[in-house]
Design a protein around this motif. Sequence first.
Motif, mmCIF file in Angstrom:
data_model
loop_
_atom_site.group_PDB
_atom_site.id
_atom_site.type_symbol
_atom_site.label_atom_id
_atom_site.label_comp_id
_atom_site.label_asym_id
_atom_site.label_seq_id
_atom_site.Cartn_x
_atom_site.Cartn_y
_atom_site.Cartn_z
ATOM 1 N N GLN A 185 4.716 -7.521 -11.855
ATOM 2 C CA GLN A 185 3.710 -7.587 -10.803
ATOM 3 C C GLN A 185 4.308 -7.235 -9.442
ATOM 4 O OE1 GLN A 185 0.376 -8.128 -11.267
ATOM 5 N NE2 GLN A 185 0.902 -8.023 -13.450
ATOM 6 N N THR A 186 5.549 -7.654 -9.212
ATOM 7 C CA THR A 186 6.224 -7.313 -7.958
ATOM 8 C C THR A 186 6.499 -5.808 -7.884
ATOM 9 O OG1 THR A 186 7.261 -9.490 -7.941
ATOM 10 C CG2 THR A 186 8.221 -7.817 -6.524
ATOM 11 N N GLN A 190 4.793 -3.455 -9.314
ATOM 12 C CA GLN A 190 3.522 -2.779 -9.094
ATOM 13 C C GLN A 190 3.101 -2.868 -7.626
ATOM 14 O OE1 GLN A 190 0.362 -4.251 -11.523
ATOM 15 N NE2 GLN A 190 -1.102 -2.693 -10.901
ATOM 16 N N ALA A 191 3.257 -4.041 -7.010
ATOM 17 C CA ALA A 191 2.907 -4.186 -5.599
ATOM 18 C C ALA A 191 3.823 -3.345 -4.719
ATOM 19 C CB ALA A 191 2.988 -5.663 -5.206
ATOM 20 N N ASP A 217 2.752 0.328 -4.921
ATOM 21 C CA ASP A 217 1.558 0.569 -4.119
ATOM 22 C C ASP A 217 1.894 0.636 -2.634
ATOM 23 O OD1 ASP A 217 0.084 0.564 -6.450
ATOM 24 O OD2 ASP A 217 -0.535 -1.544 -6.274
ATOM 25 N N THR A 218 2.824 -0.210 -2.191
ATOM 26 C CA THR A 218 3.212 -0.202 -0.775
ATOM 27 C C THR A 218 3.945 1.096 -0.418
ATOM 28 O OG1 THR A 218 3.419 -2.613 -0.846
ATOM 29 C CG2 THR A 218 4.480 -1.471 0.985
#
Length: 407
Positions: free
Chosen positions: A225-226, A228-229, A232-233
């Motif tokens: 999840q990290t 993926q975030a 995106d950033t």
Amino acid sequence: MADSFMGKAATMEIPINSNGETLAEDDSLEQAAKIQWTLDEKDLQQVMVSGPNLNETSVVSGGYGGPAGGIIPTSSIKGPAIRFNPQYVDRRSPPAPNYLRMKSRGLGVGLVSSQSADRMITNQNQTGQTFTGSGMHHSNSNQNMSVEEANRGVAVEKLDSVKKWGINTYKCTKQMFSERFGRGSRTVDLELEAQIDVLRDTKRKYESVLRLTSALTSHFYNMVQTQQALGDTFADLSQKSPELRDEFGYNAETQKLLCRNGEALLGAINFFVSSINTLVNKTMEDTLMTIKLYEAARLEFDAYRADLEELSLGPRDAATMVRIEVSQQQYQVQRDKYERLRSDVTIKLKFLEENKVKVMHKQLLLFHNAISAYFAGNQQQLEQTLRQFNVKLKPPGSDKPSWLEES
């Protein structure tokens, strides 16, 4: 006039045909009896209102139609008048049945034809009306007695079951304390006891593996999840920073690739955890439940065996011989139960061992190939490993609640 009419009606003959049925005169007699009953009620009401006129009353000492010499004048007898209450009469006196016609002055009983009685009984049978009598009383009493006997039987059964449970618990508790303090002997199957100990030790170790892999799954899910975030950033910054567009773009693609591979590895680890959980908490637990039943049966068997040995060492009188025979039967029952459960445990341990080897061989190979392919960066090998073991990945965003649930 009414008395003379009823006297005539009471002494007249009733014609009967060849079938035993009365002729038309029966209806005329019934009609005359109804008229006489009405007149008697009026006379009774008049007497109850004005009081009896004892000066005009005579007592007949003979039967109906006796001689005049039997008449005793009662002109000297006087009595108080009685106040008539029609509501009390209506309430206390039920209406007279049609098939019973009486004469209120004590001169006789009205005639009832067999045809009228048969008709009345037939009507009552058709309407379902029955007379209240000793038959209903006996049926109610029999029903109450049967209910009481049934309740008494249930109570006796419960009492017997509680008594047997108490005796069995006492014997098993006594045997358990005797074994614990070294005073009693116990039945031991060395080979089976060794297999049971190995199973319990294996279950503890597999529970440790399950706990660690579950923690690994949780941590790795957070890392994915990290990533993926972070991807995106980086993608957003590449759009807003023209001078660093290429650098942010490379890192965004790398994080997205790692996220996809991480989701594949996460699917493999979840499959591994699910299989281990089924093996430990269902298959092994079922075998251990059978082992607990076996140990309880072993304790009961030893308790009844010790009780039989104690009775056998005592005096051999008639009462003791009866107790020995009963104890021998109970001992045989417990022995059969113990041997049956021991056979069940042996079979389940055998099948559990075969199933454990098969399952763990497949799951350990899956875990090894998936971890190796992920950290080697070999996406094709990772996908091939998932296809080989029929691991289906969840689509992205399937864990998130739908917009209906969020609203």
